[in-house]
Design an enzyme around this catalytic site. Structure first.
Site, PDB file in Angstrom:
ATOM      1  N   GLN A 200      15.423 -10.186 -38.439  1.00 15.15           N
ATOM      2  CA  GLN A 200      15.865 -10.972 -39.565  1.00 15.15           C
ATOM      3  C   GLN A 200      14.603 -11.161 -40.421  1.00 15.15           C
ATOM      4  O   GLN A 200      14.564 -11.360 -41.452  1.00 15.15           O
ATOM      5  CB  GLN A 200      16.311 -12.308 -39.193  1.00 15.15           C
ATOM      6  CG  GLN A 200      15.247 -13.244 -38.221  1.00 15.15           C
ATOM      7  CD  GLN A 200      15.620 -12.902 -36.546  1.00 15.15           C
ATOM      8  OE1 GLN A 200      16.022 -11.668 -36.143  1.00 15.15           O
ATOM      9  NE2 GLN A 200      15.201 -13.739 -35.968  1.00 15.15           N
ATOM     10  N   SER A 246       1.778   0.826 -25.744  1.00  9.09           N
ATOM     11  CA  SER A 246       0.432   0.888 -26.130  1.00  9.09           C
ATOM     12  C   SER A 246      -0.173   1.859 -25.038  1.00  9.09           C
ATOM     13  O   SER A 246       0.482   1.985 -24.083  1.00  9.09           O
ATOM     14  CB  SER A 246      -0.431  -0.390 -25.708  1.00  9.09           C
ATOM     15  OG  SER A 246      -1.932  -0.295 -26.135  1.00  9.09           O
ATOM     16  N   GLN A 268      -4.716  -2.367 -21.313  1.00 13.18           N
ATOM     17  CA  GLN A 268      -3.543  -1.774 -21.626  1.00 13.18           C
ATOM     18  C   GLN A 268      -2.164  -1.943 -20.811  1.00 13.18           C
ATOM     19  O   GLN A 268      -1.314  -2.385 -21.244  1.00 13.18           O
ATOM     20  CB  GLN A 268      -3.560  -0.299 -22.031  1.00 13.18           C
ATOM     21  CG  GLN A 268      -4.760  -0.129 -23.109  1.00 13.18           C
ATOM     22  CD  GLN A 268      -4.508  -0.781 -24.453  1.00 13.18           C
ATOM     23  OE1 GLN A 268      -3.796  -1.000 -25.154  1.00 13.18           O
ATOM     24  NE2 GLN A 268      -5.652  -1.869 -24.611  1.00 13.18           N
ATOM     25  N   HIS A 271      -0.390  -5.157 -21.206  1.00 15.63           N
ATOM     26  CA  HIS A 271       0.510  -5.519 -22.512  1.00 15.63           C
ATOM     27  C   HIS A 271       1.978  -5.451 -22.325  1.00 15.63           C
ATOM     28  O   HIS A 271       2.841  -6.348 -22.739  1.00 15.63           O
ATOM     29  CB  HIS A 271       0.150  -4.502 -23.497  1.00 15.63           C
ATOM     30  CG  HIS A 271      -0.967  -4.700 -24.525  1.00 15.63           C
ATOM     31  ND1 HIS A 271      -1.184  -5.582 -25.289  1.00 15.63           N
ATOM     32  CD2 HIS A 271      -2.123  -4.191 -24.749  1.00 15.63           C
ATOM     33  CE1 HIS A 271      -2.218  -5.801 -25.992  1.00 15.63           C
ATOM     34  NE2 HIS A 271      -2.874  -4.812 -25.708  1.00 15.63           N
ATOM     35  N   GLU A 336      -3.577   6.687 -28.208  1.00 16.61           N
ATOM     36  CA  GLU A 336      -3.881   5.507 -29.182  1.00 16.61           C
ATOM     37  C   GLU A 336      -5.264   5.349 -28.891  1.00 16.61           C
ATOM     38  O   GLU A 336      -6.181   5.148 -29.920  1.00 16.61           O
ATOM     39  CB  GLU A 336      -2.990   4.366 -28.875  1.00 16.61           C
ATOM     40  CG  GLU A 336      -3.154   3.161 -29.734  1.00 16.61           C
ATOM     41  CD  GLU A 336      -2.301   1.810 -29.345  1.00 16.61           C
ATOM     42  OE1 GLU A 336      -2.237   1.077 -30.165  1.00 16.61           O
ATOM     43  OE2 GLU A 336      -1.892   2.008 -27.894  1.00 16.61           O
ATOM     44  N   HIS A 337      -5.758   4.745 -27.709  1.00 15.68           N
ATOM     45  CA  HIS A 337      -7.161   4.510 -27.107  1.00 15.68           C
ATOM     46  C   HIS A 337      -7.597   5.390 -26.506  1.00 15.68           C
ATOM     47  O   HIS A 337      -7.127   5.982 -25.262  1.00 15.68           O
ATOM     48  CB  HIS A 337      -7.383   3.077 -26.659  1.00 15.68           C
ATOM     49  CG  HIS A 337      -6.467   1.892 -27.340  1.00 15.68           C
ATOM     50  ND1 HIS A 337      -5.292   1.534 -26.883  1.00 15.68           N
ATOM     51  CD2 HIS A 337      -7.110   1.225 -28.451  1.00 15.68           C
ATOM     52  CE1 HIS A 337      -4.954   0.505 -27.907  1.00 15.68           C
ATOM     53  NE2 HIS A 337      -6.041   0.464 -28.807  1.00 15.68           N
ATOM     54  N   ASP A 370     -10.247  -4.078 -29.763  1.00 10.90           N
ATOM     55  CA  ASP A 370      -9.097  -4.810 -30.177  1.00 10.90           C
ATOM     56  C   ASP A 370      -9.447  -5.842 -30.804  1.00 10.90           C
ATOM     57  O   ASP A 370      -8.750  -6.622 -31.592  1.00 10.90           O
ATOM     58  CB  ASP A 370      -8.608  -5.275 -28.777  1.00 10.90           C
ATOM     59  CG  ASP A 370      -7.338  -4.109 -28.326  1.00 10.90           C
ATOM     60  OD1 ASP A 370      -7.109  -3.212 -28.970  1.00 10.90           O
ATOM     61  OD2 ASP A 370      -6.987  -4.476 -27.142  1.00 10.90           O
ATOM     62  N   GLU A 424      11.193  29.038 -64.862  1.00  8.48           N
ATOM     63  CA  GLU A 424      11.932  28.284 -63.826  1.00  8.48           C
ATOM     64  C   GLU A 424      13.436  27.774 -64.705  1.00  8.48           C
ATOM     65  O   GLU A 424      14.191  27.335 -64.138  1.00  8.48           O
ATOM     66  CB  GLU A 424      11.255  26.915 -63.517  1.00  8.48           C
ATOM     67  CG  GLU A 424      10.065  27.041 -62.537  1.00  8.48           C
ATOM     68  CD  GLU A 424       9.140  25.866 -62.081  1.00  8.48           C
ATOM     69  OE1 GLU A 424       9.969  24.927 -62.871  1.00  8.48           O
ATOM     70  OE2 GLU A 424       8.517  25.800 -61.233  1.00  8.48           O
ATOM     71  N   HIS A 429      10.852  21.495 -70.966  1.00  3.17           N
ATOM     72  CA  HIS A 429       9.474  21.596 -70.440  1.00  3.17           C
ATOM     73  C   HIS A 429       8.759  22.200 -71.229  1.00  3.17           C
ATOM     74  O   HIS A 429       7.661  22.163 -71.828  1.00  3.17           O
ATOM     75  CB  HIS A 429       9.512  21.858 -68.921  1.00  3.17           C
ATOM     76  CG  HIS A 429       9.707  20.840 -67.797  1.00  3.17           C
ATOM     77  ND1 HIS A 429      11.046  20.392 -67.875  1.00  3.17           N
ATOM     78  CD2 HIS A 429       9.067  20.003 -67.087  1.00  3.17           C
ATOM     79  CE1 HIS A 429      11.199  19.395 -66.730  1.00  3.17           C
ATOM     80  NE2 HIS A 429       9.903  19.236 -66.359  1.00  3.17           N
TER      81      HIS A 429
END
Length: 447
Positions: A200, A246, A268, A271, A336-337, A370, A424, A429
């Protein structure tokens, strides 16, 4: 309570390594069908009913039952009060981290975020105009933990880029506001903040409501509902990325204390149960030391249950033939890391092509990146580092091409453009270019 964590023990020399490796890496980015259906319903409801729908979902999911959405907006005085109320050490750490993040992103902007132009030999001007987005929304997670660092990493580069208005949304289940998150919003220069979350909140930012302004781009991580919502509103607004769980990959040569590496893997794993922690090392005895350190340290961790499940389900300790092979496997994973926990990190860094962030040397723990090193911690996951980059100033800017053709330039460029346009079958054009020629030829293919 006793916790055990036994990451899969693999060896690249084993006959079945490839199949075992692929099975351990597999993670589907596909969102559960029920979540997709629910998110679609929420987005459509917020799009059509605005504030009323957001209020109903916030009451249902976060337990916040208020009469108007404006009651969920955090005022600047409330953000400043949170900052002023922090313990001295915490306030100083927040300011120091913010200074480093801002300094890094200011350097990034100077390196490649400026407009430029040049004129060629006939006087034609060509270039690029770089302008900031007008208004962005940043999503800050607020479920299992509070993430003031995410406020800094999303808001500061937007601020450095020149974004005029930064709108923050953060869920506060049962009305529990984290002072450090609010203080981070104050330090980072957030313009407006609302205590709403989930699909939302993404919908409110994407479509706008009577209270929440419509933004141009939404950045920041969230749960599966948030990821699904961001994916669905892309096109109506821009998004940074669809983030997965992660990840950390440690390349170790055996020279770093095993306890350090074990804790880096934990960093990690804590997480999320779906997070992935992998060690690649050519020294089998050292891998044994790391496993022993995991066994010894895990019971001391407050989030031991989450860490254990993450390591058991998705973790891996992989014995490689060499550091060169470890680097090659790392490129396949595109983590990622990526920590290069070696006495010679700069020897291996040139071999590493794909990673969200590369941490060089034993003293460079991923957690420093981080929070306070400076580079952004919003990074590509699930192998997308093969083709995408960390969040940065460039994500909050757009580029417009600049073209100013001189009369002289129009004579040569017009002939080229007309020839290609006729090829074309686009006569208008071609004619638009030809009408600017000193000697206008007959239009080809005229009725």
């Amino acid at each position: 309570m006793t916790f055990t964590a036994c990451p899969a023990r693999l060896s690249t020399a084993a006959a079945g390594f490839e199949a075992q490796f692929a099975a351990r890496l597999h993670w589907s980015a596909e969102t559960d069908g029920a979540i997709e259906e629910r998110v679609a319903s929420i987005l459509e409801d917020v799009k059509s009913r605005g504030d009323t729908a957001v209020l109903e979902y916030t009451a249902r999911f976060d337990g916040l039952d208020v009469s108007s959405l404006s009651a969920l907006e955090l005022t600047q005085s409330e953000l400043k009060a949170a900052f002023d109320g922090l313990p001295d050490a915490q306030r100083a750490a927040l300011q120091a981290a913010a200074r480093r993040v801002r300094s890094y992103h200011e350097a990034q902007k100077k390196a490649g975020g400026e407009s430029w132009s040049y004129r060629d030999e006939d006087g034609t001007l060509l270039g690029q105009k770089v302008t900031p987005l007008d208004r962005v929304g940043i999503y800050v997670p607020g479920g299992k933990a509070a993430y003031p660092s995410s406020v800094l990493m999303n808001a500061i580069p937007a601020h450095v880029a020149g974004v005029a208005e930064i709108i923050m949304v953060v869920p506060t289940p049962r009305g529990e506001k984290n002072p450090l998150v609010l203080a981070a919003a104050y330090v980072a220069g957030v313009s407006r903040a609302f205590t709403i979350g989930g699909a939302q909140a993404v919908a409110a930012l994407a479509f706008g409501t009577a209270t929440v302004p419509k933004v141009d781009k939404i950045t920041g991580p969230g749960n599966a509902y948030v990821a699904s919502a961001k994916k669905r509103v892309f096109g109506t607004v821009g998004i940074d990325m669809i983030a997965g769980p992660s990840e950390i990959l440690v390349l170790a040569d055996g020279s770093t204390p095993a306890e350090w590496v074990a804790m880096d893997l934990f960093s990690q794993a804590e997480h999320d149960e779906l997070a992935q922690s992998i060690l690649l090392c050519p020294d089998g005895a050292y891998i044994d030391e790391v496993q022993a350190a995991i066994d010894r340290l895990l019971p001391t961790m407050p989030r031991a249950t989450i860490i254990a499940k993450s390591l058991n389900d998705r973790g891996a300790l992989i014995h490689t033939r060499s550091m060169e092979e470890a680097c090659s496997i790392s490129n396949r994973i595109a983590p990622e890391h990526l920590e290069v926990s070696s006495s010679e990190p700069h020897r291996w860094e040139p071999l590493l092509k794909h990673a969200g962030a590369i941490f060089l040397g034993a003293y460079t723990s991923e957690s420093l990146g981080d929070y306070c090193a400076g580079p952004n911690h919003v990074l590509p996951t699930s192998g997308t580092a093969r083709f995408s980059s960390p969040l940065g100033v460039y994500d909050f800017q757009k580029r417009s091409s600049l073209i100013e053709v001189s009369q002289t330039g129009a004579q040569s460029l017009g002939l080229i453009a007309a020839e290609l346009a006729y090829g074309e079958g686009l006569q208008a054009h071609a004619r638009a270019a030809e009408l600017r020629l000193d000697e206008v030829p007959p239009m080809r293919g005229a009725a």
